[in-house]
Design an enzyme around this catalytic site. Structure first.
Site, PDB file in Angstrom:
ATOM      1  N   HIS A   1     -10.171   1.034   1.494  1.00 59.26           N
ATOM      2  CA  HIS A   1      -9.660   2.333   1.954  1.00 59.26           C
ATOM      3  C   HIS A   1     -10.808   3.286   2.286  1.00 59.26           C
ATOM      4  CE1 HIS A   1      -5.325   2.639   1.820  1.00 59.26           C
ATOM      5  NE2 HIS A   1      -5.248   2.091   0.624  1.00 59.26           N
TER       6      HIS A   1
ATOM      7  N   CYS B   1       0.852  -1.194   0.000  1.00 59.89           N
ATOM      8  CA  CYS B   1       0.000   0.000   0.000  1.00 59.89           C
ATOM      9  C   CYS B   1       0.884   1.239   0.000  1.00 59.89           C
ATOM     10  CB  CYS B   1      -0.891  -0.022   1.239  1.00 59.89           C
ATOM     11  SG  CYS B   1      -1.963   1.423   1.381  1.00 59.89           S
TER      12      CYS B   1
ATOM     13  N   HIS C   1      -8.970  -3.700  -2.380  1.00 60.92           N
ATOM     14  CA  HIS C   1      -8.018  -2.883  -1.618  1.00 60.92           C
ATOM     15  C   HIS C   1      -8.459  -1.410  -1.605  1.00 60.92           C
ATOM     16  CE1 HIS C   1      -3.702  -1.968  -0.372  1.00 60.92           C
ATOM     17  NE2 HIS C   1      -4.170  -0.780  -0.680  1.00 60.92           N
ATOM     18  N   GLU C   2      -8.820  -0.895  -2.781  1.00 58.19           N
ATOM     19  CA  GLU C   2      -9.189   0.526  -2.864  1.00 58.19           C
ATOM     20  C   GLU C   2     -10.549   0.784  -2.215  1.00 58.19           C
ATOM     21  OE1 GLU C   2      -6.891   2.500  -3.541  1.00 58.19           O
ATOM     22  OE2 GLU C   2      -5.552   0.962  -4.325  1.00 58.19           O
TER      23      GLU C   2
HETATM   24 ZN    ZN Z   1      -3.573   1.210  -0.207  1.00 58.80          ZN
END
Ligand code: ZN
Length: 225
Positions: free
Chosen positions: A186, A140, A182-183
């Site tokens: 966030h 990340c 993953h995004e």
């Molecule tokens: Zn990330």
């Protein structure tokens, strides 16, 4: 020319644990009014741990387009395959994704890594498509220098709004599914480390020395996770 200076994200920026619309506007102004690219916010900053605000028209169309452009440039400069707005200090449910890097055929095959053309997602939600999991090292931009193994659904259905406000649903598989998760995570205040096998944690140098193989079997045996 001045680089963006983010507003202080303190109690005034929080409303019962959520970012306030006022803070969002300050953060947007800091990034949009600057000439330079914003710095990438590092783990430990509370903006990465708050649920980002849904996009409900807080930006004009030209400003949204410009923000997406800034995020795209920041992602490419890093370089990375995705960037979520909180990573430049903006608590808004917006991310950009792009994976057009040259990788070896072996790497691409093991990770089911297909090129992903640039696109932006607003207000994304994903649900697993099937029960299969895939386990790979990931990293990340907000936790630079480290990688860890995360088990993730191998395929997901993603619902989101595009930058024109059109609601879309799209299925992603393989490495693309990992980027999407993953995004999207966030934007819910979740970092990949929250879901990682912590025993797999490796500095980039250690990863390159010992575990730089798309198959994690050796790492699993060597690090006991
Ligand atoms: Zn990330």
């Amino acid at each position: 020319m001045h680089d963006p200076e983010l507003p202080v994200f303190d109690d005034a920026g929080l409303n019962q644990g959520s970012p306030s619309q006022t803070y969002l506007q300050q953060a947007l102004a800091a990034v949009l009014d600057a000439d330079g690219l914003p710095p990438i916010v590092q783990a430990g900053h509370p903006v990465l741990r708050a649920r980002a605000l849904p996009f409900t028209g807080q930006l004009t169309d030209p400003d949204l387009a410009r923000l997406i452009e800034i995020m795209t440039e920041t992602m490419r400069a890093a370089p990375g395959v995705g960037l979520a707005a909180p990573q430049i200090g903006i608590p808004l449910q917006l991310a950009v994704l792009e994976d057009v890097y040259d990788v070896s055929a072996e790497n691409a095959a093991a990770r089911h890594r297909e090129p992903l053309e640039l696109f932006a997602i607003l207000n994304p939600r994903y649900t697993p498509a099937g029960n299969a999991l895939a386990s790979h090292y990931e990293g990340c931009l907000s936790v630079p220098g480290w990688q860890a193994v995360v088990d993730r659904p191998a395929a997901v259905d993603l619902s989101y709004d595009d930058e024109l406000g059109t609601a879309r649903t799209r299925r992603f598989t393989g490495w693309q599914a990992r980027i999407v998760q993953h995004e999207s995570d966030h934007l819910a205040g979740t970092l990949y480390l929250d879901k990682a096998h912590t025993r797999s944690l490796a500095s980039n140098a250690q990863y390159n020395e010992h575990w730089a193989n798309p198959d994690i079997a050796a790492a699993r045996a060597g690090l006991n996770f």
